[in-house]
Enzyme design. Structure first.
Site, PDB file in Angstrom:
ATOM      1  N   ASP A   1       0.830  -1.201   0.000  1.00 41.23           N
ATOM      2  CA  ASP A   1       0.000   0.000   0.000  1.00 41.23           C
ATOM      3  C   ASP A   1       0.864   1.250   0.000  1.00 41.23           C
ATOM      4  OD1 ASP A   1      -2.943   1.126   0.844  1.00 41.23           O
ATOM      5  OD2 ASP A   1      -1.370   2.272   1.837  1.00 41.23           O
TER       6      ASP A   1
ATOM      7  N   TYR B   1       2.579  10.027  -0.206  1.00 38.90           N
ATOM      8  CA  TYR B   1       3.662   9.452   0.580  1.00 38.90           C
ATOM      9  C   TYR B   1       5.026   9.760  -0.023  1.00 38.90           C
ATOM     10  CZ  TYR B   1       0.060   6.403   2.704  1.00 38.90           C
ATOM     11  OH  TYR B   1      -1.051   5.897   3.328  1.00 38.90           O
TER      12      TYR B   1
ATOM     13  N   LYS C   1      -3.051   5.789  -4.088  1.00 45.48           N
ATOM     14  CA  LYS C   1      -4.159   6.699  -3.806  1.00 45.48           C
ATOM     15  C   LYS C   1      -3.925   8.059  -4.444  1.00 45.48           C
ATOM     16  CE  LYS C   1      -3.917   4.738   0.864  1.00 45.48           C
ATOM     17  NZ  LYS C   1      -2.491   4.393   0.797  1.00 45.48           N
TER      18      LYS C   1
ATOM     19  N   HIS D   1      -7.918   9.362  -1.529  1.00 42.80           N
ATOM     20  CA  HIS D   1      -7.242   9.376  -0.230  1.00 42.80           C
ATOM     21  C   HIS D   1      -8.053  10.076   0.857  1.00 42.80           C
ATOM     22  CE1 HIS D   1      -2.868   9.200   1.429  1.00 42.80           C
ATOM     23  NE2 HIS D   1      -3.736   9.018   2.408  1.00 42.80           N
TER      24      HIS D   1
END
Length: 265
Positions: A41, A46, A71, A105
């Site tokens: 994931d 990120y 996401k 997200h």
């Protein structure tokens, strides 16, 4: 494996790539894949999509054996066109032909138009399953006013301090699989030394982390754990050889404070 509402299957536990840097993510995901994880994931925000893609491509594991999630990070201006554009950028960073699961997200921007774009990405074979993250009941209700596809997954903050059991049940009743991010609460509030959890762990000859992750599985969630330590990476997935009693599950449920550890996230 857990069957999604689109008939695809997802592993029962995943590895989260919200790690400090792209290089660190590559190292950690490589270790996770080497040690048996198959659900990875990540997310646009990120900053680890390239590292995750590198780890997958260098793993030697057939792509169709890995379940890859990323996401879109929406904002007030996100719409159909920008959703497609952001997805294609993620795909390039990941160096993949498709992703297994694509999530909104946060419930920001025009979620109905974002979802329409994701439905089209799924139709075109660029995404196998589509879902959401951090959506509450109201957000899900709004989404379903125009959605043709029911979200396969809702990824939410869930841990002993903030279990979100009502939202978990709401999702399960509608065929939406809940995933738990921050499943171990990032160790906050001295959770690994909590006496309730420690007593349960001692009873089962397991670690506190394993008890928490097992609690997630038995509540119907797919937990996402992260670590850069190989022994902990292995420990976190070793949760399928014991079972918590209903009483133990309720003891952990009673730890809930009703307050997110990440207000305003």
């Amino acid at each position: 494996m857990v069957k999604l509402n689109d008939d695809l299957q997802i592993p029962e536990i995943g590895f989260g790539a919200m790690i400090y840097s792209d290089n660190a993510a590559q190292r950690a995901v490589s270790l996770a894949l080497k040690n048996g994880y198959r659900l990875i994931d990540t997310a646009e925000t990120y900053g680890t999509e390239k590292g995750v893609g590198d780890a997958i491509n260098n793993s030697g594991i057939p792509r169709d054996e890995i379940f890859l999630t990323t996401k879109i990070w929406p904002n007030a201006r996100t719409n159909y066109k920008s959703t497609v554009s952001q997805f294609k950028k993620s795909l390039r960073r990941l160096q993949q032909d498709y992703v297994d699961l694509y999530l909104i997200h946060e419930p920001y921007g025009d979620i109905n138009e974002e979802w329409r774009a994701m439905e089209d990405l799924q139709r075109d074979g660029l995404v196998k399953s589509i879902g959401v993250s951090n959506f509450n009941e109201e957000n899900l209700t709004q989404l379903m006013t125009t959605a043709k596809v029911i979200p396969a997954v809702n990824q939410i903050e869930s841990h002993p301090w903030y279990n979100e059991n009502a939202l978990v049940e709401y999702c399960l009743q509608r065929g939406i699989v809940p995933e738990a991010w921050s499943a171990l609460a990032e160790g906050r509030n001295n959770i690994f030394n909590n006496p309730v959890l420690a007593a349960i762990a001692n009873r089962h000859h397991k670690s506190v982390a394993q008890v928490i992750l097992r609690w997630d599985v038995q509540r119907g969630l797919i937990p996402l754990a992260k670590s850069e330590n190989e022994s902990r990476i292995n420990e976190n997935q070793d949760i399928f050889d014991f079972e918590l009693s209903n009483e133990e599950i309720e003891q952990i449920n009673q730890m809930d404070t009703g307050v997110s550890l990440y207000p305003g996230y």
